[in-house]
Every structure is written in structure tokens, then in C-alpha cells.
Design an enzyme around this catalytic site. Structure first.
Site, short mmCIF file in Angstrom:
data_model
loop_
_atom_site.label_atom_id
_atom_site.label_comp_id
_atom_site.label_asym_id
_atom_site.label_seq_id
_atom_site.Cartn_x
_atom_site.Cartn_y
_atom_site.Cartn_z
N HIS A 93 -42.31 -0.89 64.43
CA HIS A 93 -43.03 -1.81 65.31
C HIS A 93 -42.83 -1.50 66.79
CE1 HIS A 93 -44.27 -4.10 61.86
NE2 HIS A 93 -43.03 -4.18 61.46
N ARG A 103 -47.26 4.03 53.68
CA ARG A 103 -46.76 3.41 54.92
C ARG A 103 -45.29 3.74 55.14
NH1 ARG A 103 -44.61 -1.76 56.42
NH2 ARG A 103 -45.54 -2.67 58.32
N GLN A 147 -50.52 -3.41 63.45
CA GLN A 147 -49.22 -3.94 63.07
C GLN A 147 -48.14 -2.85 63.05
OE1 GLN A 147 -47.68 -3.83 59.36
NE2 GLN A 147 -47.87 -6.01 58.89
N GLN A 199 -39.00 -5.89 54.75
CA GLN A 199 -37.89 -4.97 54.46
C GLN A 199 -36.56 -5.57 54.88
OE1 GLN A 199 -39.22 -1.08 55.25
NE2 GLN A 199 -37.28 -0.08 54.84
N SER A 202 -44.17 -8.29 58.28
CA SER A 202 -44.32 -6.83 58.31
C SER A 202 -44.96 -6.36 57.00
CB SER A 202 -42.97 -6.17 58.59
OG SER A 202 -43.13 -4.79 58.83
N LEU A 203 -44.24 -5.60 56.16
CA LEU A 203 -44.86 -5.14 54.91
C LEU A 203 -45.31 -6.32 54.05
CD1 LEU A 203 -43.32 -5.24 51.84
CD2 LEU A 203 -41.59 -4.08 53.20
#
Length: 314
Positions: A204, A119, A253, A10, A94-95
């Protein structure tokens, strides 16, 4: 030459992303249509035309970024004969880890789109707007030890942890607003610059536990198979290919640290990777790769010309 495909997270989204690929390749259009159908949403129209505010929403940005990444890898495979299995490893920020798994065949494209939509929504629901914050600590004196010290100071008044260890000179902290504000003060005392990030939630960090719980349920219902190419996971900075372990790490995660610097260091060292290929929107990860592993090559693939040049270079 050993290759790793890396997939952005992102922040790399921009209005217009994917449009040039869609114009040039039917394969890309098929990817975007499949994702639209899976979500029951005209996501590609939003990617191509905006408005930017809607595209930036976490629930849209996450599947949209994955869409561009998968368009890139599928065009490479179908139009140029370069599959992800040509790489030694995949990794995603991340994503981007979901994009990496989809590209490596571990999760179907439709399931990946639905998981990322959920998510984004789950992360947004986990913490009320304004209660959480994130900040990027930057500058030549910024390293993990400095960021950890800042986070410890912030923890005196609330939740504050290191969220993203991106590279030396760029570490992100996350937590409650008061705690992050205090951590910023400490970081400045220690010689770092601090930039509050314009995010909708504190990603996170432990405040995301409710989102992790939602994703655990969703992932339990999702078929995951061993990826064709091993994944270097965010939370362990080590390769993984067992579907049950992948499922567990995707849950961890959500609240855990993105250990990107360590992941890239492992890839360039023990992994033997000499060429990092960033599949998707932007060039953020390519820049990080050059800072973390300066002896390696970093190649961002954004446009049809980029894909053609990369395929010819192999």
C-alpha cells in the site's frame, strides 16, 4: 439491526485455520477443494498442517484467508439460510476486499483465488526483499495526523506514506527501509510507539506500482458483476457497486491507503450499521470495530459454534 459483513486481511492467518469448518461441513470442504483446483495447489493441506513459514508467504496467505472467509459465508448460506444479502454492506481489509466481493457474488470463487495468488506474487516481485519496510505506529497519542507527520519526515530520504489507517492508536506506514526508519524516529519523538512489521514487501505504497500494473491487466480479463450487497471500498471509504469502478479501485488499492477507520466510521454512521460480522480467520477486525464504533456489536465467526450462534441470533 443493520449488519455489515467484514473480511480480514493478511496477518490473520494461522496454521489450522478452516480445519474445524471442513470437518463439520461438506460445504466448507467444497469451497476448499474448488480453490485447490483453481490454483492447482494443495492450499487447504497447507492451511491445515503448515508449515507456518509457507502459509505466511504472501502468495499463499492471501488466497488462504479468502478461502476461510468464503467457507464461512457459504456455510452460513447453505447450512443456516443466512446469505450475505442479509447484510446492508460488505467491506474487507486489503485482500479482504476480494473476499467481500466474492462473498457478494461479484467475482467467482475460482477467479478470486487466482487473482489473489497473482496479487501476492506481484506484490512480492515489485520490490526486492530488504529494500522496503512497514511499521505499525501505536499508542493513545497515535492518530492519522501524527502518522502523516512521521511519514513526511521519512519522505526526506525516500518513499514513505501512511499505508493503513486502522483505528485511533493503530496506523501503519510503508516505504523504503531508510525512509521508514526515519519515520519511526519522528513518530517516537511525537509520542507514539513504533513496531517494525515482519513483512516481505512494503504494501500500500507507491513502490507497489509494478504490482498494480500486473493486477490492472489481470482484472481487465476478469468478469466482475455488481455485488448483491454494496462494497465499502478501502480507497474511498464509500459504497460502490458499479463493476467498472470496482475494477479501478482494486487497482488503486495496491498502491493506495487502506482507509479502514474511515470505512468503519461511515458504516456505523451514514451506513446505519449496528452489527459488524467478521467472516473468516481471527478477530482482528472485530477488535478494531469495537474501538472505532463502540456502540456497535462485533461478532467474529471462526468456528461451527460461532456460525450456529450467529444464525440463531437473527
Amino acid at each position: 439491526m443493520s449488519i455489515a459483513f467484514i473480511f480480514p486481511g493478511q496477518g490473520s492467518q494461522t496454521v489450522g485455520m478452516g480445519a474445524e469448518l471442513a470437518q463439520a461441513f461438506a460445504t466448507a470442504r467444497e469451497v476448499f477443494q474448488e480453490i485447490d483446483d483453481a490454483l492447482g495447489q494443495k492450499l487447504f493441506k497447507l492451511m491445515a498442517e503448515g508449515p507456518e513459514g509457507d502459509l505466511t508467504l504472501t502468495e499463499n496467505a492471501q488466497p488462504a484467508l479468502m478461502a476461510v472467509s468464503l467457507a464461512v459465508t457459504r456455510v452460513l448460506e447453505k447450512e443456516f439460510g443466512v446469505g450475505v444479502d442479509k447484510a446492508a454492506f460488505v467491506a474487507g481489509h486489503s485482500l479482504g476486499e476480494y473476499s467481500a466481493l466474492a462473498a457478494a457474488g461479484a467475482i467467482t470463487l475460482a477467479d478470486t483465488a487466482r487473482l489473489l495468488k497473482l496479487r501476492g506474487l506481484a506484490m512480492q516481485r515489485a520490490v526486492a526483499v530488504g529494500e522496503g519496510a512497514m511499521a505499525s505506529l501505536i499508542g493513545p497519542r497515535t492518530d492519522l495526523a501524527l502518522a502523516e507527520a512521521a511519514a513526511v519526515a521519512g519522505s526526506e530520504v525516500g518513499v514513505c506514506v501512511v499505508a493503513n489507517d486502522n483505528n485511533h492508536g493503530n496506523v501503519v506506514i510503508s516505504g523504503t527501509k531508510a525512509a521508514v526508519d526515519k519515520a519511526i524516529e519522528k513518530a517516537k519523538e511525537l509520542g507514539a510507539r513504533a513496531i517494525p512489521l515482519n513483512v516481505s514487501a512494503p504494501f500500500h505504497c507507491p513502490l507497489m506500482q509494478a504490482a498494480a500494473d500486473e493486477m490492472e491487466e489481470a482484472l481487465a480479463r476478469t468478469t466482475i458483476i455488481a455485488p448483491r450487497t454494496p462494497l465499502v471500498a478501502n480507497v474511498t471509504a464509500a459504497p460502490v457497486h458499479d463493476p467498472d469502478v470496482i475494477r479501478r479501485l482494486l487497482v488503486e488499492q495496491i498502491t493506495g491507503r487502506v482507509r479502514w477507520r474511515e470505512s468503519m466510521t461511515w458504516l456505523a454512521g451514514e451506513g446505519g450499521v449496528t452489527r459488524f460480522v467478521e467472516a473468516g480467520a481471527g478477530k482482528v477486525l472485530s477488535g478494531m470495530a469495537k474501538r472505532i464504533a463502540p456502540d456497535s456489536e462485533a461478532v467474529p465467526l471462526n468456528s461451527p459454534a460461532d456460525l450456529e450462534a450467529f444464525a440463531k441470533s437473527l
